[in-house]
Scaffold this motif. Structure first.
Motif, mmCIF file in Angstrom:
data_model
loop_
_atom_site.group_PDB
_atom_site.id
_atom_site.type_symbol
_atom_site.label_atom_id
_atom_site.label_comp_id
_atom_site.label_asym_id
_atom_site.label_seq_id
_atom_site.Cartn_x
_atom_site.Cartn_y
_atom_site.Cartn_z
ATOM 1 N N TYR A 1 0.828 -1.206 0.000
ATOM 2 C CA TYR A 1 0.000 0.000 0.000
ATOM 3 C C TYR A 1 0.863 1.257 0.000
ATOM 4 C CZ TYR A 1 -4.179 -2.789 1.086
ATOM 5 O OH TYR A 1 -5.218 -3.684 1.066
ATOM 6 N N PHE A 2 1.947 1.235 0.777
ATOM 7 C CA PHE A 2 2.854 2.371 0.833
ATOM 8 C C PHE A 2 3.477 2.620 -0.539
ATOM 9 C CE2 PHE A 2 7.184 3.997 1.272
ATOM 10 C CZ PHE A 2 6.940 5.195 1.926
ATOM 11 N N ILE A 3 3.939 1.549 -1.180
ATOM 12 C CA ILE A 3 4.564 1.681 -2.493
ATOM 13 C C ILE A 3 3.563 2.227 -3.510
ATOM 14 C CG2 ILE A 3 5.524 0.365 -4.440
ATOM 15 C CD1 ILE A 3 6.866 -1.451 -2.277
ATOM 16 N N GLU A 4 2.358 1.702 -3.508
ATOM 17 C CA GLU A 4 1.337 2.189 -4.440
ATOM 18 C C GLU A 4 0.995 3.656 -4.166
ATOM 19 O OE1 GLU A 4 0.088 0.855 -7.268
ATOM 20 O OE2 GLU A 4 1.659 -0.616 -6.846
ATOM 21 N N GLY A 5 0.925 4.031 -2.898
ATOM 22 C CA GLY A 5 0.667 5.428 -2.545
ATOM 23 C C GLY A 5 1.791 6.332 -3.012
ATOM 24 N N TRP A 6 3.025 5.862 -2.862
ATOM 25 C CA TRP A 6 4.189 6.632 -3.309
ATOM 26 C C TRP A 6 4.129 6.840 -4.824
ATOM 27 C CZ3 TRP A 6 8.155 8.741 -0.451
ATOM 28 C CH2 TRP A 6 9.207 9.283 -1.188
ATOM 29 N N LYS A 7 3.825 5.766 -5.551
ATOM 30 C CA LYS A 7 3.735 5.860 -7.007
ATOM 31 C C LYS A 7 2.633 6.823 -7.430
ATOM 32 C CE LYS A 7 5.451 1.209 -8.043
ATOM 33 N NZ LYS A 7 5.054 -0.118 -8.557
ATOM 34 N N LEU A 8 1.499 6.743 -6.772
ATOM 35 C CA LEU A 8 0.394 7.641 -7.096
ATOM 36 C C LEU A 8 0.784 9.090 -6.821
ATOM 37 C CD1 LEU A 8 -2.532 8.084 -7.978
ATOM 38 C CD2 LEU A 8 -3.209 7.680 -5.595
ATOM 39 N N GLY A 9 1.409 9.343 -5.676
ATOM 40 C CA GLY A 9 1.865 10.690 -5.356
ATOM 41 C C GLY A 9 2.881 11.194 -6.370
ATOM 42 N N SER A 10 3.753 10.310 -6.827
ATOM 43 C CA SER A 10 4.741 10.689 -7.836
ATOM 44 C C SER A 10 4.071 11.052 -9.154
ATOM 45 C CB SER A 10 5.734 9.550 -8.061
ATOM 46 O OG SER A 10 6.456 9.300 -6.873
ATOM 47 N N ARG A 11 3.034 10.306 -9.513
ATOM 48 C CA ARG A 11 2.304 10.634 -10.749
ATOM 49 C C ARG A 11 1.617 11.989 -10.629
ATOM 50 N NH1 ARG A 11 0.959 4.922 -10.719
ATOM 51 N NH2 ARG A 11 -1.122 5.426 -9.965
ATOM 52 N N PHE A 12 1.069 12.299 -9.443
ATOM 53 C CA PHE A 12 0.475 13.624 -9.228
ATOM 54 C C PHE A 12 1.534 14.705 -9.416
ATOM 55 C CE2 PHE A 12 -2.939 11.650 -6.425
ATOM 56 C CZ PHE A 12 -3.951 11.903 -7.327
ATOM 57 N N MET A 13 2.707 14.472 -8.865
ATOM 58 C CA MET A 13 3.791 15.451 -8.962
ATOM 59 C C MET A 13 4.201 15.641 -10.431
ATOM 60 S SD MET A 13 7.463 15.500 -7.056
ATOM 61 C CE MET A 13 8.111 14.152 -8.020
ATOM 62 N N LEU A 14 4.325 14.553 -11.167
ATOM 63 C CA LEU A 14 4.678 14.658 -12.588
ATOM 64 C C LEU A 14 3.622 15.427 -13.365
ATOM 65 C CD1 LEU A 14 6.148 11.116 -13.330
ATOM 66 C CD2 LEU A 14 7.370 13.294 -13.349
ATOM 67 N N ASP A 15 2.370 15.136 -13.098
ATOM 68 C CA ASP A 15 1.292 15.855 -13.773
ATOM 69 C C ASP A 15 1.355 17.356 -13.493
ATOM 70 O OD1 ASP A 15 0.268 13.693 -15.079
ATOM 71 O OD2 ASP A 15 -1.524 13.493 -13.833
ATOM 72 N N THR A 16 1.771 17.703 -12.285
ATOM 73 C CA THR A 16 1.887 19.115 -11.914
ATOM 74 C C THR A 16 2.885 19.819 -12.812
ATOM 75 O OG1 THR A 16 1.348 18.611 -9.623
ATOM 76 C CG2 THR A 16 2.449 20.692 -10.036
ATOM 77 N N PHE A 17 4.014 19.158 -13.107
ATOM 78 C CA PHE A 17 5.041 19.788 -13.936
ATOM 79 C C PHE A 17 4.714 19.718 -15.427
ATOM 80 C CE2 PHE A 17 7.540 18.697 -10.084
ATOM 81 C CZ PHE A 17 7.880 20.008 -9.746
ATOM 82 N N ILE A 18 3.923 18.755 -15.842
ATOM 83 C CA ILE A 18 3.599 18.598 -17.264
ATOM 84 C C ILE A 18 2.532 19.612 -17.692
ATOM 85 C CG2 ILE A 18 2.549 17.039 -18.948
ATOM 86 C CD1 ILE A 18 3.932 14.730 -17.476
ATOM 87 N N ILE A 19 1.591 19.874 -16.809
ATOM 88 C CA ILE A 19 0.463 20.757 -17.173
ATOM 89 C C ILE A 19 0.902 22.181 -17.296
ATOM 90 C CG2 ILE A 19 -1.739 21.666 -16.381
ATOM 91 C CD1 ILE A 19 -2.323 18.922 -15.245
#
Length: 87
Positions: A69-87
């Motif tokens: 669960y921690f790993i999946e949460g980390w990955k999801l948070g990382s995707r949010f962060m990437l989306d922030t820089f892409i948009i």
């Protein structure tokens, strides 16, 4: 200090964070502890050993599940962060 440096130096330990207690959580913990104590008293040697093995295995499975669960949460948070820089 940056978050990555804090993590590297061991200053961030999410697995050590205590679960915030609430009444429902405490109620379930109480039931577990009471039943574990009763079973420990009433079980004989072999049965007690098997019960302790069951508890240990359950704890290990729970730990592994929480890690996933921690790993999946980390990955999801990382995707949010990437989306922030892409948009």
């Amino acid at each position: 200090m940056s978050v990555l440096k804090e993590l590297y130096y061991g200053n961030i330990n999410p697995h050590e964070k205590r679960v915030v207690s609430n009444l429902e959580f405490e109620k379930h913990v109480k039931v577990i502890l009471e039943n574990e104590e009763k079973l420990s008293i009433t079980l004989k040697n072999e049965e007690k050993y098997l019960f302790e093995q069951l508890l240990a295995a359950h704890e290990e499975v729970s730990s592994l599940e929480l890690l996933e669960y921690f790993i999946e949460g980390w990955k999801l948070g990382s995707r949010f962060m990437l989306d922030t820089f892409i948009i």
